[in-house]
Design a protein around this motif. Structure first.
Motif, PDB file in Angstrom:
ATOM      1  N   UNK A   1       0.847  -1.193   0.000  1.00  0.00           N
ATOM      2  CA  UNK A   1       0.000   0.000   0.000  1.00  0.00           C
ATOM      3  C   UNK A   1       0.878   1.237   0.000  1.00  0.00           C
ATOM      4  N   UNK A   2       0.392   2.305  -0.599  1.00  0.00           N
ATOM      5  CA  UNK A   2       1.126   3.568  -0.615  1.00  0.00           C
ATOM      6  C   UNK A   2       0.204   4.687  -0.149  1.00  0.00           C
ATOM      7  N   UNK A   3       0.753   5.568   0.642  1.00  0.00           N
ATOM      8  CA  UNK A   3      -0.009   6.700   1.163  1.00  0.00           C
ATOM      9  C   UNK A   3       0.834   7.957   1.041  1.00  0.00           C
ATOM     10  N   UNK A   4       0.180   9.048   0.741  1.00  0.00           N
ATOM     11  CA  UNK A   4       0.865  10.343   0.693  1.00  0.00           C
ATOM     12  C   UNK A   4       0.697  11.038   2.034  1.00  0.00           C
ATOM     13  N   UNK A   5       1.825  11.537   2.553  1.00  0.00           N
ATOM     14  CA  UNK A   5       1.780  12.264   3.815  1.00  0.00           C
ATOM     15  C   UNK A   5       2.153  13.731   3.596  1.00  0.00           C
ATOM     16  N   UNK A   6       1.833  14.244   2.407  1.00  0.00           N
ATOM     17  CA  UNK A   6       2.000  15.676   2.117  1.00  0.00           C
ATOM     18  C   UNK A   6       0.691  16.378   2.465  1.00  0.00           C
ATOM     19  N   UNK A   7       0.747  17.258   3.447  1.00  0.00           N
ATOM     20  CA  UNK A   7      -0.461  17.930   3.916  1.00  0.00           C
ATOM     21  C   UNK A   7      -0.350  19.435   3.684  1.00  0.00           C
ATOM     22  N   UNK A   8      -1.354  20.017   3.027  1.00  0.00           N
ATOM     23  CA  UNK A   8      -1.384  21.449   2.744  1.00  0.00           C
ATOM     24  C   UNK A   8      -2.667  22.032   3.329  1.00  0.00           C
TER      25      UNK A   8
ATOM     26  N   UNK B   1      -0.216  21.602   7.968  1.00  0.00           N
ATOM     27  CA  UNK B   1       0.609  21.900   6.791  1.00  0.00           C
ATOM     28  C   UNK B   1       1.985  21.299   7.055  1.00  0.00           C
ATOM     29  N   UNK B   2       2.274  20.179   6.404  1.00  0.00           N
ATOM     30  CA  UNK B   2       3.556  19.502   6.624  1.00  0.00           C
ATOM     31  C   UNK B   2       3.779  18.499   5.500  1.00  0.00           C
ATOM     32  N   UNK B   3       5.047  18.245   5.203  1.00  0.00           N
ATOM     33  CA  UNK B   3       5.419  17.260   4.193  1.00  0.00           C
ATOM     34  C   UNK B   3       6.219  16.163   4.890  1.00  0.00           C
ATOM     35  N   UNK B   4       5.570  15.032   5.086  1.00  0.00           N
ATOM     36  CA  UNK B   4       6.194  13.919   5.791  1.00  0.00           C
ATOM     37  C   UNK B   4       6.513  12.807   4.809  1.00  0.00           C
ATOM     38  N   UNK B   5       7.549  12.048   5.126  1.00  0.00           N
ATOM     39  CA  UNK B   5       7.983  10.999   4.205  1.00  0.00           C
ATOM     40  C   UNK B   5       8.184   9.667   4.888  1.00  0.00           C
ATOM     41  N   UNK B   6       9.446   9.299   5.111  1.00  0.00           N
ATOM     42  CA  UNK B   6       9.785   7.985   5.648  1.00  0.00           C
ATOM     43  C   UNK B   6       9.990   7.976   7.159  1.00  0.00           C
TER      44      UNK B   6
END
Length: 387
Positions: free
Chosen positions: A310-317, A349-354
């Motif tokens: 599964x893949x999820x985006x954790x880029x929040x604006x 508002x945050x850009x999260x990754x690994x």
């Protein structure tokens, strides 16, 4: 109706109309004894004690023989004597007769009861009787496993004919069972299953550690027995650690849902049911069983992982905080408890990754001035909201 001569608790126990009230719920008897209690308020303790004894012994009769009921009546007598022997020095013995639906069962136990004592003694006696009767009722009526424990039935079956994998190598052993389920057996571990595995129940016994990836079949639950705990699944992947030399046993869930039981509590009904009961565990949760203290505790694993494939985006604006937590919960399968009303004005508002799960959680909470705690495998978010 003639007013009975009641001078002690055993007079109540011997009174047919009193037993009719307690056992048969007879309306006329209920009216009579209600009026009698109003006229004799000081005898209320006697009524309560006699009622408790009759109900206890007749309810227990469903499970006990007449001889056993008689023995329990004697035990009540002995317990009362041990409370204060001097209280009964000059008393005469009475007989406690047991009845079922008004019919005498014929077993009697001697019960010493005072016929002339002050109110303080009577209250104490009644309280003692109620306590003893209550404890006795609990131990004879508390939920119990079925007569045939599922674990014992399985072990009896495998005793006659079974198959076994034993890993004596230094590495892991990969096993594919006849239903398509896969087991990765660690070294110094053993897996045993009954010969009818392919056509009957999907049950195995594990000594040691193993990872299971079970083919889903709701009609035939997959059950893993160990020395101390039982894991039941419909189709999922999980890790069981059950080395006999360890002080704990544990189950860690990777995907899906499992239920975990103490071995002695797992019944034949639990084994055959298509539903999951016991302690239910979901992805990134674990159950650790403290063998010495016989306690099971559910918690999150040290490093929760995103569900496989599964893949999820954790880029929040400026994403609503409620949506952020829902996405985090979906990705990791970890229950996150929030107050949507309090969080309805909060955005992220945050850009999260690994980042690891707990680091993501820390960053998100810091943005909205919140804190979190993990309780019983669930993340609980604490915040006063956003202005």
């Amino acid at each position: 109706m003639k007013n009975p001569d009641i001078n002690s608790i055993d007079d109540l126990l011997a009174n047919e109309l009193f037993r009719k009230w307690i056992l048969e719920k007879d309306e006329a008897a209920a009216i009579f004894w209600s009026q009698w209690i109003e006229q004799n308020p000081a005898r209320l303790e006697w009524v309560a004690a006699a009622k408790a004894i009759i109900e206890t012994l007749t309810e227990s009769d469903k499970q006990l023989t007449d001889l056993e009921i008689n023995r329990e009546a004697d035990l009540i007598q002995q317990k009362l004597l041990s409370l204060n022997p001097a209280m009964y020095d000059d008393e005469e013995p009475g007989y406690l007769e047991t009845y079922n639906n008004g019919k005498e069962l014929g077993s009697k136990g001697i019960l010493f009861l005072p016929r002339t004592r002050g109110t303080r003694h009577l209250v104490g006696i009644a309280a003692s009787l109620l306590m003893i009767a209550g404890v006795y009722w609990y131990y004879n009526n508390k939920p119990r496993p079925l007569p045939i424990n599922a674990y014992k039935a399985f072990m009896q079956e495998t005793k006659h004919k079974s198959f076994e994998y034993k890993n004596n190598s230094d590495g892991e052993q990969h096993i594919v069972l006849s239903d398509g389920s896969e087991v990765v057996l660690e070294k110094n571990s053993r897996l045993t299953y009954a010969a009818n595995f392919s056509s009957g129940k999907r049950e195995v016994y594990l000594e040691g550690n193993a990872f299971f990836n079970i083919t889903r079949n709701p009609e035939r639950p997959f059950i893993v027995y160990t020395q101390t705990i039982v894991t039941k699944v419909l189709g999922t992947s999980f890790y069981v650690k059950a080395m006999s030399s360890d002080e704990t046993a544990s189950v860690v869930v990777k995907t899906g849902k499992v239920s975990v039981f103490k071995r002695e509590n797992f019944t034949s009904t639990d084994a055959g049911s298509p539903t999951l009961k016991g302690m239910v565990v979901t992805p990134n949760q674990q159950v650790v069983y403290d063998i010495t203290n016989e306690q099971m505790n559910k918690s999150l694993v040290e490093k929760p992982a995103i569900a496989p494939q599964t893949t999820y985006s954790f880029d929040f604006d400026d994403t609503p905080a409620i949506e952020v937590f829902n996405r985090l919960q979906a990705a990791y399968g970890v229950p996150i408890l929030i107050d949507e009303e309090v969080l309805k004005t909060c955005t992220i508002a945050a850009s999260l990754g690994n980042e690891p799960f707990y680091e993501k959680l820390r960053i998100i909470c810091k943005i909205i001035n919140a804190t979190y705690e993990v309780i019983d495998g669930t993340v609980v978010i604490n915040t006063r909201g956003c202005k």
